[in-house]
Design a protein around this motif. Structure first.
Motif, PDB file in Angstrom:
ATOM      1  N   UNK A  77      12.240   4.370  32.074  1.00  0.00           N
ATOM      2  CA  UNK A  77      12.793   5.189  31.813  1.00  0.00           C
ATOM      3  C   UNK A  77      12.412   6.302  32.300  1.00  0.00           C
ATOM      4  N   UNK A  78      14.178   7.272  31.791  1.00  0.00           N
ATOM      5  CA  UNK A  78      14.731   8.108  31.838  1.00  0.00           C
ATOM      6  C   UNK A  78      14.506   9.452  31.058  1.00  0.00           C
ATOM      7  N   UNK A  79      13.751  10.139  30.130  1.00  0.00           N
ATOM      8  CA  UNK A  79      13.899  11.177  29.430  1.00  0.00           C
ATOM      9  C   UNK A  79      14.306  12.088  30.463  1.00  0.00           C
ATOM     10  N   UNK A  81      15.798  16.144  30.162  1.00  0.00           N
ATOM     11  CA  UNK A  81      15.155  17.905  29.926  1.00  0.00           C
ATOM     12  C   UNK A  81      15.100  18.255  28.696  1.00  0.00           C
ATOM     13  N   UNK A  82      16.693  18.225  27.668  1.00  0.00           N
ATOM     14  CA  UNK A  82      17.245  18.274  26.080  1.00  0.00           C
ATOM     15  C   UNK A  82      15.988  17.733  25.463  1.00  0.00           C
ATOM     16  N   UNK A  83      15.936  16.545  25.589  1.00  0.00           N
ATOM     17  CA  UNK A  83      14.824  15.267  24.615  1.00  0.00           C
ATOM     18  C   UNK A  83      13.323  16.367  25.382  1.00  0.00           C
ATOM     19  N   UNK A  84      12.703  16.597  25.744  1.00  0.00           N
ATOM     20  CA  UNK A  84      12.002  17.121  26.289  1.00  0.00           C
ATOM     21  C   UNK A  84      11.081  18.535  25.345  1.00  0.00           C
ATOM     22  N   UNK A  85      12.695  19.683  26.005  1.00  0.00           N
ATOM     23  CA  UNK A  85      12.570  20.737  24.977  1.00  0.00           C
ATOM     24  C   UNK A  85      12.826  19.797  23.882  1.00  0.00           C
ATOM     25  N   UNK A  86      13.505  19.561  22.865  1.00  0.00           N
ATOM     26  CA  UNK A  86      13.459  19.088  21.578  1.00  0.00           C
ATOM     27  C   UNK A  86      12.677  18.150  20.623  1.00  0.00           C
ATOM     28  N   UNK A  87      11.514  18.072  21.474  1.00  0.00           N
ATOM     29  CA  UNK A  87       9.929  17.423  21.302  1.00  0.00           C
ATOM     30  C   UNK A  87       8.945  18.542  21.279  1.00  0.00           C
ATOM     31  N   UNK A 149      22.113  14.537  24.862  1.00  0.00           N
ATOM     32  CA  UNK A 149      21.463  13.399  26.205  1.00  0.00           C
ATOM     33  C   UNK A 149      20.546  12.394  25.944  1.00  0.00           C
ATOM     34  N   UNK A 150      21.052  11.168  26.251  1.00  0.00           N
ATOM     35  CA  UNK A 150      20.718  10.450  25.263  1.00  0.00           C
ATOM     36  C   UNK A 150      19.844   9.904  26.525  1.00  0.00           C
ATOM     37  N   UNK A 151      18.120   9.439  26.500  1.00  0.00           N
ATOM     38  CA  UNK A 151      17.017   8.875  27.278  1.00  0.00           C
ATOM     39  C   UNK A 151      17.739   7.191  28.103  1.00  0.00           C
TER      40      UNK A 151
END
Length: 518
Positions: A77-79, A81-87, A149-151
């Motif tokens: 999987x590729x996550x 940076x925007x997803x990490x920031x949201x989490x 930005x989807x994973x």
């Protein structure tokens, strides 16, 4: 000194007891009263890693960079940076916790279906999960959804299969159960891998060869098409019956008599279908209505009668085009009527005495694989073998046989046209004239009309397992059977009038007379 260290040792022991090893979180959550997936997501963030494992990713990562990991050789999987920031939420930390692992699909149990009356299709079974493995991905302390930005997730496969990317959605009716949903996930397949693009984090999997699903919007559209099409078919079938009766009185012909019987069966089929759909809406859940059982018998009888008369249409063509000589049968239409109406009646009576009719509740799902229960007055679900034999096996044989007969018709037409074209051209130019093109178009219309009379549109049922467009095409064509029969009756009526005036096309006249008016 030992006295001073005792409080520290006690604190360490209490902390160890309060914490859980990550390897045990799944088993602990399975035995709880709340949803095990929610329990797992909560506890996996605070567990203690006892043994490092490549299949279990548990690390803090910098949220300013995208992160790519592979828990196993078949999953990655590729996550972003925007997803990490949201989490991360409002916590001002430079790192967030990233957890990923692979779980067996047997832990995911489907829940009971909610009620719905929309047209939907069957839910894929648990055995269709690719590799029987589910990729769980979690980041930070806050839910991650609706990402800009989807994973991306990768699931390797070793053979050419169709599949759909899904995630596990919890059921609101019962803890620990849920359904596989495609919402927010797109699927791309390469020769060796399924690539899933999702806008949230959850438990992900790939359903191999899933049954095509229909979301609520398409289900409502298909419902309207079915009801409106059946209502229009009833209107046009009544007009067709009047036309056939007038044709039969003017020139008694066996083919017109067959069309008349088939049209009557179609009228019964569409009427009984609408009655069964609308009557079941007025039934209570606990009510056992004898009217619904009677309507189920009528619908089953009408469907069998329609296919029986369709088979007799093909049999009649066989006698005319293959057994050209010595085909006289005394009281031909009467004997066909005994088969066309008697066989369905016998089967329906036997099934009625056996008590097979009632409210039918198939398990259905929408595009998110959420289950529902649609009801219709039909055969009860525990009598599926009877339903398969009379509504699947028998129609399939009829369609197969009539398809062969349509091929014979096309062959006969091509032979007649070839001989007529050679005679008219006189061995000269091979370019077709306008009159010959008109004849070709008439032959095409003849073949299309015959395909409707022979029930070939029912064969499009196989396309409903391939694409959503196939479902729409099948629904439209078969709900408008009455309209097509009306157009065919108009064509025969126009031809009957032209027969009294003049014959401009000897080859076509010969073919039409042999096929339809003998």
């Amino acid at each position: 000194m030992w006295i001073c260290l005792f409080p520290l040792a006690l604190a360490w022991l209490s902390t160890t007891r309060a914490s859980e090893y990550c390897e045990n979180v799944l088993n602990v959550c399975q035995g709880g009263d709340i949803s095990w997936t929610k329990c797992y997501e909560d506890r996996i963030a605070s567990c203690v890693v006892r043994r490092r494992s490549s299949s279990f990713i548990y690390r803090r990562v910098n949220w300013t960079y995208e992160e790519e990991q592979s828990p196993t050789a078949d999953h990655r999987f590729l996550i972003s940076s925007s997803a990490l920031l949201t989490s991360r939420g409002a916590v001002s930390e430079s790192e967030v916790l990233l957890v990923a692992t692979v779980i067996q699909s047997t832990y995911f149990k489907p829940g009971p279906p909610p009620r719905s009356r929309h047209i939907t299709v069957h839910r894929p079974s648990q055995s269709t999960v690719l590799g029987s493995s589910v990729l769980a991905v979690r980041a930070g302390n806050y839910p991650v959804s609706d990402l800009s930005q989807a994973i991306k997730l990768g699931f390797k496969h070793d053979k050419q299969v169709d599949g759909a990317c899904v995630f596990w959605a919890e059921s609101q009716l019962e803890n620990g159960t849920g359904y596989w949903s495609t919402e927010g996930c797109d699927t791309n397949r390469t020769e060796s891998e399924f690539i899933c693009t999702c806008n949230h984090l959850s438990f992900f999997a790939v359903l191999v060869n899933p049954v095509l699903t229909v979301d609520e919007r398409h289900a409502v559209n298909l419902s309207y098409i079915t009801y409106i099409g059946s209502a229009l078919s009833i209107f046009f079938v009544v007009i067709s019956l009047i036309i056939y009766i007038r044709l039969q009185r003017r020139r008694p012909e066996k083919a017109v008599g067959l069309h008349l019987q088939l049209t009557g069966a179609l009228l019964c089929l569409h009427l009984s279908f609408l009655l069964c759909c609308f009557w079941v809406w007025h039934l209570n859940e606990e009510e056992e209505d004898w009217v619904c059982r009677g309507l189920g018998l009528l619908l089953h009888w009408s469907l069998m009668a329609t296919f029986t008369w369709t088979a007799l249409e093909g049999f009649h063509l066989y006698l005319l085009l293959v057994r050209v000589f010595n085909i006289y049968v005394r009281r031909y239409l009467l004997k066909l009527s005994l088969v066309g109406w008697g066989l369905p009646t016998l089967i329906a009576v036997v099934c009625g005495i056996s008590g097979v009719y009632g409210r039918y509740r198939p398990e259905l799902t929408d595009a998110n694989n959420r289950s529902s229960t649609a009801e219709i007055c039909w055969m009860s679900s525990h009598r599926l073998p009877v339903s398969f034999v009379t509504t699947v096996a028998f129609p399939s044989l009829v369609i197969l046989g009539n398809s062969c007969m349509l091929g014979v018709v096309v062959f006969k037409l091509s032979v007649l046209r070839a001989s007529g074209f050679g005679a008219e051209s006189g061995g000269g130019s091979k370019k077709m004239s306008r009159e010959q093109w008109v004849k070709l178009w008439k032959d095409g219309a003849t073949v299309l009309g015959l395909s409707v009379v022979l029930g070939l549109p029912w064969g499009l049922a196989s396309t409903t397992y391939v694409s959503l467009a196939g479902i729409y095409v099948f629904t439209i064509l078969n709900s408008l059977q009455g309209l097509f029969m009306f157009l065919w009756s108009l064509a025969l009526s126009g031809k009957s009038r032209s027969d009294h005036s003049s014959v401009k096309d000897p080859s076509s006249q010969k073919m039409m007379t042999t096929s339809f008016n003998n």
